[in-house]
Design a protein around this motif. Structure first.
Motif, PDB file in Angstrom:
ATOM      1  N   ASP A  30      39.188  54.955  -6.394  1.00  0.00           N
ATOM      2  CA  ASP A  30      40.435  54.377  -5.884  1.00  0.00           C
ATOM      3  C   ASP A  30      41.598  54.986  -6.662  1.00  0.00           C
ATOM      4  N   PRO A  31      41.827  56.305  -6.463  1.00  0.00           N
ATOM      5  CA  PRO A  31      42.792  57.014  -7.320  1.00  0.00           C
ATOM      6  C   PRO A  31      44.198  56.423  -7.278  1.00  0.00           C
ATOM      7  N   SER A  32      44.572  55.795  -6.169  1.00  0.00           N
ATOM      8  CA  SER A  32      45.926  55.234  -6.097  1.00  0.00           C
ATOM      9  C   SER A  32      45.980  53.796  -6.601  1.00  0.00           C
ATOM     10  N   GLY A  33      44.837  53.242  -6.986  1.00  0.00           N
ATOM     11  CA  GLY A  33      44.810  51.882  -7.546  1.00  0.00           C
ATOM     12  C   GLY A  33      45.259  50.818  -6.551  1.00  0.00           C
ATOM     13  N   LEU A  34      44.818  50.946  -5.290  1.00  0.00           N
ATOM     14  CA  LEU A  34      45.299  50.024  -4.252  1.00  0.00           C
ATOM     15  C   LEU A  34      44.335  48.861  -3.974  1.00  0.00           C
ATOM     16  N   HIS A  51      45.990  52.950   2.675  1.00  0.00           N
ATOM     17  CA  HIS A  51      45.893  54.066   1.732  1.00  0.00           C
ATOM     18  C   HIS A  51      47.021  55.057   1.977  1.00  0.00           C
ATOM     19  N   GLY A  62      50.279  53.637   0.735  1.00  0.00           N
ATOM     20  CA  GLY A  62      50.353  53.169  -0.655  1.00  0.00           C
ATOM     21  C   GLY A  62      50.459  51.652  -0.734  1.00  0.00           C
ATOM     22  N   ARG A  99      39.224  55.239 -11.125  1.00  0.00           N
ATOM     23  CA  ARG A  99      40.104  56.331 -10.675  1.00  0.00           C
ATOM     24  C   ARG A  99      39.390  57.247  -9.685  1.00  0.00           C
ATOM     25  N   ASP A 123      39.991  54.900   0.939  1.00  0.00           N
ATOM     26  CA  ASP A 123      40.693  55.722   1.949  1.00  0.00           C
ATOM     27  C   ASP A 123      40.161  55.470   3.367  1.00  0.00           C
TER      28      ASP A 123
END
Ligand SMILES: Cc1cc2nc3c(=O)[nH]c(=O)nc-3n(C[C@H](O)[C@H](O)[C@H](O)COP(=O)(O)OP(=O)(O)OC[C@H]3O[C@@H](n4cnc5c(N)ncnc54)[C@H](O)[C@@H]3O)c2cc1C
Length: 455
Positions: free
Chosen positions: A444-448, A59, A62, A441, A171
């Motif tokens: 998993d706001p970063s879309g990982l 996380h 990225g 979103r 995260d």
């Protein structure tokens, strides 16, 4: 400055992180048939804390990850994309507890389903989840895909068997509700959100399943019917006669039986050819009770013919028809397979439409239809000789278009993964897709987590 793979190795220990030629080839693909791809690294955590540490580092860097269980998935969800780090649950296995008073079982997510089933059985109970890949798939994968299988009619999809979960968020936060109670309405049941989310919202690390009493006196029969409507009438009659004792109701249409007998060497089950055969299993105490019921149904004109298994060998012989798709690779050079559902009342019409469309467009292609009729679930396979990618796309568009026209679903039980992502909008409205996007979103706001799968 260390890169992410070095940081993972430093935090978890060298043996937990594989790269390059040290990555076993099984991690390059799941069972969806996509071209194998080597991931950037494979992380093999042994505990929830290690999963959490791996996700925390990915996380912060990225770094996209893909979660792998037993790799039996048929939608490409666990299939790595270039540059992704695999987090494999294969070393997080073991049944931690069977609580016979609560009728629950607690296991690590990487435990093979069969190991879970055997532990339940050893305690005199039954795990309600069962499917053909039981020896290789993991309980975490079953939950991530909300797996179905052969006994959904009686015990529901994986979702209905889950009481508690432990999940690691994108995260690295660990969220735990190892609930053992059937009733627990203390706020949102967040665990349900992760069931069927195909690894896109978090990694399941621990599971509490509700177990069931073991059914006694299970009898098996094969019934011959003239139409899907007759099959539904038989289903209703069996449910009236045996109540909750009905366990299995598997339909096989005539082309399916023709492949089994003419190409795979099975004996003809009945002298006459029938439109649809149904494999039935019910906990009736004594096979004679099922035989009596089917005798009554033949007399009443509800079914055309039937055979009841008298021994374990007979039962295996009847199940062997239903299991022939596992041998298709020996007789067809390729096939395009579907796992769809349509409302039960429209199954007959849908089969007619699918047949007509395939015959008109690909007259040389073998086609078979079979499935879990009671659950509205049809498996369709079209085998055009020498099909290329363009033909596969065309077949998919035609079949999914017909299914959508019947108000059906492009995925009954295998999930969306990568392969069905372009068709999701045929089964979900723009508002539903927007809500799914909001959930993704938020968690998993970063879309990982499993990017490019489902949404
Ligand atoms: C012979 C055969 C028969 C099958 N029969 C059926 C059937 O009857 N019904 C049915 O529903 N399916 C069936 N399947 C499909 C498959 O077995 C199921 O989807 C199974 O539940 C996948 O489990 P797995 O551990 O192999 O998961 P994988 O294939 O490794 O992963 C599947 C998906 O779940 C995610 N995932 C895996 N583990 C976790 C975890 N711990 N946390 C979060 N995400 C995770 C992956 O990222 C991926 O998106 C069959 C497959 C085969 C090969």
């Amino acid at each position: 400055m260390m890169d992410i793979v070095e940081r993972l190795a430093a935090e978890l220990g060298e043996g937990r992180v594989l790269t390059g030629g040290a990555i076993p080839e099984r991690h390059h693909a799941d069972t969806a048939g996509l071209p194998p791809t080597a991931p950037r690294a494979v992380v093999l955590p042994r505990s929830t804390e290690e999963v959490s540490a791996a996700l925390r580092l990915c996380h912060a860097a990225g770094q996209p990850v893909v979660t792998q269980g037993g790799l039996t998935g048929l939608a490409g969800g666990a299939h790595p994309r270039e540059g992704e780090v695999v987090i494999s649950l294969e070393r997080m296995r073991g049944v931690e507890e069977v609580d016979t008073d609560c009728a629950t079982l607690t296991a690590l997510a990487g435990t093979p389903l069969q190991v879970v089933q055997e532990a339940a059985e050893a305690a005199g109970l039954l795990c309600g989840i069962d499917l053909g890949a039981r020896g290789s798939c993991t309980i975490g994968g079953n939950i991530a895909t909300n797996a179905g299988g052969n006994q959904v009619l009686r015990y529901g999809m994986a979702r209905r068997n889950v009481l508690g979960l432990e999940v690691v968020l994108a995260d690295g936060t660990v969220v735990r509700s190892l609930n053992k109670m059937l009733k627990n309405n203390a706020g949102y049941d967040w665990t349900q959100l992760f069931i069927g989310s195909e690894g896109t919202l978090g990694i399941v690390t621990r599971v509490v399943l509700g177990l069931h009493p073991r059914p006694e006196g299970v009898a098996t029969a094969l019934c011959a019917l003239g139409s899907a409507a007759e099959a539904l009438a038989l289903l209703a009659a069996l449910e009236r006669r045996f109540g909750g004792g009905l366990l299995v109701f598997e339909g096989m249409w005539r082309e399916f039986i023709a492949v089994a007998t003419e190409r795979l060497g099975q004996a003809r089950p009945f002298e006459a050819t029938h439109e649809v055969l149904v494999l039935v299993e019910a906990a009736v105490g004594d096979a004679a009770r099922l035989e009596d019921a089917l005798g009554d149904f033949v007399e009443a004109g509800l079914i055309r013919d039937a055979v009841v298994a008298r021994s374990g060998r007979d039962r295996a012989r009847l199940w062997a028809y239903r299991e022939t798709p596992y041998e298709y690779r020996t007789v067809f050079d390729r096939y395009v397979g579907f796992d769809v559902s349509v409302p039960r009342a429209r199954i007959g019409e849908a089969v007619t439409a699918l047949r007509a469309a395939a015959t008109a467009r690909w007259p040389d292609a073998a086609q078979v239809i079979f499935g879990h009729i009671a659950d509205s679930n049809l498996h369709v396979m079209v085998m055009p000789p020498g099909a290329d990618a363009a033909m596969k796309d065309m077949i998919e568009r035609v079949v999914y278009g017909i299914v959508a026209g019947f108000g059906g679903s492009v995925s009954a039980e295998h999930g969306i993964g990568r392969t069905k992502r372009p068709y999701l909008a045929l089964s979900r409205s723009p508002e539903e897709l927007a809500l799914m996007g909001m959930m993704k979103r938020a968690l998993d706001p970063s879309g990982l987590l499993n990017p490019g799968r489902v949404l």
